[in-house]
Structure formats: structure tokens, C-alpha cells
Design a protein around this motif. Structure first.
Motif, mmCIF file in Angstrom:
data_model
loop_
_atom_site.group_PDB
_atom_site.id
_atom_site.type_symbol
_atom_site.label_atom_id
_atom_site.label_comp_id
_atom_site.label_asym_id
_atom_site.label_seq_id
_atom_site.Cartn_x
_atom_site.Cartn_y
_atom_site.Cartn_z
ATOM 1 N N ILE A 37 71.602 44.975 80.793
ATOM 2 C CA ILE A 37 71.499 43.521 80.787
ATOM 3 C C ILE A 37 70.824 43.093 82.094
ATOM 4 C CG2 ILE A 37 72.809 41.354 80.711
ATOM 5 C CD1 ILE A 37 72.954 43.010 78.113
ATOM 6 N N VAL A 38 71.226 43.730 83.189
ATOM 7 C CA VAL A 38 70.622 43.520 84.516
ATOM 8 C C VAL A 38 70.366 44.908 85.089
ATOM 9 C CG1 VAL A 38 71.020 42.674 86.860
ATOM 10 C CG2 VAL A 38 71.889 41.370 84.901
ATOM 11 N N ARG A 39 69.165 45.113 85.620
ATOM 12 C CA ARG A 39 68.831 46.408 86.233
ATOM 13 C C ARG A 39 68.002 46.145 87.482
ATOM 14 N NH1 ARG A 39 66.143 51.694 83.309
ATOM 15 N NH2 ARG A 39 66.885 53.188 84.861
ATOM 16 N N GLY A 40 68.710 45.807 88.545
ATOM 17 C CA GLY A 40 68.023 45.503 89.794
ATOM 18 C C GLY A 40 67.344 44.144 89.719
ATOM 19 N N GLY A 41 66.293 43.998 90.466
ATOM 20 C CA GLY A 41 65.533 42.756 90.448
ATOM 21 C C GLY A 41 65.966 41.786 91.531
ATOM 22 N N PRO A 42 65.174 40.743 91.712
ATOM 23 C CA PRO A 42 65.487 39.755 92.746
ATOM 24 C C PRO A 42 66.785 39.024 92.426
ATOM 25 C CG PRO A 42 63.354 39.274 91.682
ATOM 26 C CD PRO A 42 63.955 40.442 90.988
ATOM 27 N N PHE A 43 67.503 38.651 93.471
ATOM 28 C CA PHE A 43 68.749 37.908 93.295
ATOM 29 C C PHE A 43 69.003 37.072 94.528
ATOM 30 C CE2 PHE A 43 70.014 41.644 95.583
ATOM 31 C CZ PHE A 43 71.027 41.225 96.431
ATOM 32 N N GLU A 44 69.898 36.144 94.409
ATOM 33 C CA GLU A 44 70.332 35.325 95.531
ATOM 34 C C GLU A 44 71.819 35.570 95.719
ATOM 35 O OE1 GLU A 44 70.371 30.648 96.819
ATOM 36 O OE2 GLU A 44 68.852 31.366 95.415
ATOM 37 N N GLY A 45 72.200 36.160 96.846
ATOM 38 C CA GLY A 45 73.602 36.438 97.119
ATOM 39 C C GLY A 45 74.371 35.154 97.396
ATOM 40 N N MET A 46 75.525 35.048 96.800
ATOM 41 C CA MET A 46 76.404 33.890 96.999
ATOM 42 C C MET A 46 77.695 34.357 97.672
ATOM 43 S SD MET A 46 74.614 31.562 95.713
ATOM 44 C CE MET A 46 73.284 31.295 94.579
ATOM 45 N N GLY A 47 77.551 35.186 98.662
ATOM 46 C CA GLY A 47 78.678 35.818 99.347
ATOM 47 C C GLY A 47 78.287 37.249 99.655
ATOM 48 N N THR A 48 79.253 38.115 99.735
ATOM 49 C CA THR A 48 78.992 39.534 100.006
ATOM 50 C C THR A 48 78.213 40.138 98.848
ATOM 51 O OG1 THR A 48 81.062 39.660 101.218
ATOM 52 C CG2 THR A 48 80.073 41.737 100.556
ATOM 53 N N SER A 49 77.169 40.889 99.165
ATOM 54 C CA SER A 49 76.372 41.507 98.111
ATOM 55 C C SER A 49 75.822 42.841 98.591
ATOM 56 C CB SER A 49 75.236 40.580 97.680
ATOM 57 O OG SER A 49 74.384 40.316 98.764
ATOM 58 N N ARG A 50 75.278 43.583 97.652
ATOM 59 C CA ARG A 50 74.556 44.819 97.945
ATOM 60 C C ARG A 50 73.119 44.617 97.465
ATOM 61 N NH1 ARG A 50 77.822 49.080 99.698
ATOM 62 N NH2 ARG A 50 80.015 48.887 99.189
ATOM 63 N N SER A 51 72.245 45.560 97.780
ATOM 64 C CA SER A 51 70.821 45.348 97.524
ATOM 65 C C SER A 51 70.396 45.569 96.072
ATOM 66 C CB SER A 51 69.986 46.248 98.436
ATOM 67 O OG SER A 51 70.258 47.608 98.168
ATOM 68 N N HIS A 52 71.230 46.216 95.269
ATOM 69 C CA HIS A 52 70.851 46.537 93.883
ATOM 70 C C HIS A 52 72.042 46.234 92.981
ATOM 71 C CE1 HIS A 52 68.256 48.640 91.010
ATOM 72 N NE2 HIS A 52 69.327 49.249 90.562
ATOM 73 N N ASN A 53 71.816 45.481 91.919
ATOM 74 C CA ASN A 53 72.886 45.078 91.005
ATOM 75 C C ASN A 53 72.526 45.490 89.587
ATOM 76 O OD1 ASN A 53 74.532 43.291 92.933
ATOM 77 N ND2 ASN A 53 72.438 42.570 93.178
ATOM 78 N N VAL A 54 73.542 45.973 88.840
ATOM 79 C CA VAL A 54 73.323 46.459 87.483
ATOM 80 C C VAL A 54 74.464 45.981 86.595
ATOM 81 C CG1 VAL A 54 73.099 48.527 86.034
ATOM 82 C CG2 VAL A 54 72.161 48.537 88.358
ATOM 83 N N VAL A 55 74.121 45.537 85.389
ATOM 84 C CA VAL A 55 75.110 45.231 84.364
ATOM 85 C C VAL A 55 74.676 45.963 83.100
ATOM 86 C CG1 VAL A 55 76.221 43.448 82.961
ATOM 87 C CG2 VAL A 55 75.589 42.952 85.343
ATOM 88 N N LEU A 56 75.574 46.802 82.581
ATOM 89 C CA LEU A 56 75.331 47.505 81.324
ATOM 90 C C LEU A 56 76.297 46.996 80.274
ATOM 91 C CD1 LEU A 56 74.923 50.439 83.368
ATOM 92 C CD2 LEU A 56 73.968 50.802 81.124
ATOM 93 N N GLU A 57 75.806 46.845 79.066
ATOM 94 C CA GLU A 57 76.635 46.416 77.948
ATOM 95 C C GLU A 57 76.838 47.597 77.010
ATOM 96 O OE1 GLU A 57 76.239 42.510 75.473
ATOM 97 O OE2 GLU A 57 74.911 44.056 74.599
ATOM 98 N N PHE A 58 78.065 47.767 76.532
ATOM 99 C CA PHE A 58 78.416 48.805 75.568
ATOM 100 C C PHE A 58 79.010 48.139 74.328
ATOM 101 C CE2 PHE A 58 78.265 50.980 79.574
ATOM 102 C CZ PHE A 58 77.765 52.230 79.277
ATOM 103 N N PRO A 59 78.989 48.815 73.195
ATOM 104 C CA PRO A 59 79.520 48.221 71.972
ATOM 105 C C PRO A 59 80.995 47.817 72.059
ATOM 106 C CG PRO A 59 78.305 50.245 71.473
ATOM 107 C CD PRO A 59 78.403 50.129 72.964
#
Length: 100
Positions: A37-59
């Protein structure tokens, strides 16, 4: 039935190990129906964050947990842990009433 999700925040310390992790994790993700659903890419941190964010969806949450526990993912995970700092949660999606 609610879907299952992996939410990961990653700080890559060794890009070559992370690249190897990404090659290997694809086997487990395909086997258990994982979809980015999300695989890295630009983002705007709204608090503590890391440099790479990922969201995977499963059935389902069961598929998300089974993927994590699978031999295929455990093989990939060794590269992730050696090359990155990572925060990962496996969570069930919400399938109830929505606002408004």
C-alpha cells in the motif's frame, strides 16, 4: 473479514543488506498474498519518524502473522535486522462503522 497489515518504519544503515532483504521478502509476500500500500516515497513527519515507511496489506490478520512466521520471511528478516533499524507492527484492519 478484516484484512491484516504490516506497518514498518525503517532506517536503512546498509543499503546492500536492505536490497538483499527486499529480494528475499518478495517470496514470502507473494506466498501469503501481501500487497504494498505504501513502499517508501516522500513523506512529511508529524513527530518521530524514520527515513523509510512501508505498509503491506494481507487478505487477513492470520495471513499477515503466518507470513511473518514463515521460513521464507525468516530467511529474509536476517538481512533486514543486520542492515536496518526497524519498527514493525502486524495489525488487524478495522471493518466496523465509520464516522459520518
Amino acid at each position: 473479514m478484516a484484512k491484516g497489515y504490516w506497518i514498518a518504519r525503517v532506517e536503512v544503515k546498509d543499503p546492500s543488506l536492505y536490497d538483499e532483504y527486499r529480494k528475499r521478502n518478495a517470496i514470502a509476500f507473494a506466498k501469503f498474498g501481501g500487497r504494498f500500500i505504501v513502499r517508501g516515497g516522500p513523506f512529511e513527519g508529524m513527530g518521530t519518524s524514520r527515513s523509510h515507511n512501508v505498509v503491506l496489506e494481507f487478505p487477513s490478520i492470520e495471513a499477515a502473522k503466518a507470513c511473518y512466521a514463515s521460513p521464507e520471511y525468516q530467511d529474509a528478516k536476517q538481512y533486514l535486522l543486520r542492515g536496518c533499524e526497524v519498527d514493525l507492527v502486524v495489525i488487524e484492519g478495522y471493518d466496523g462503522p465509520q464516522p459520518g
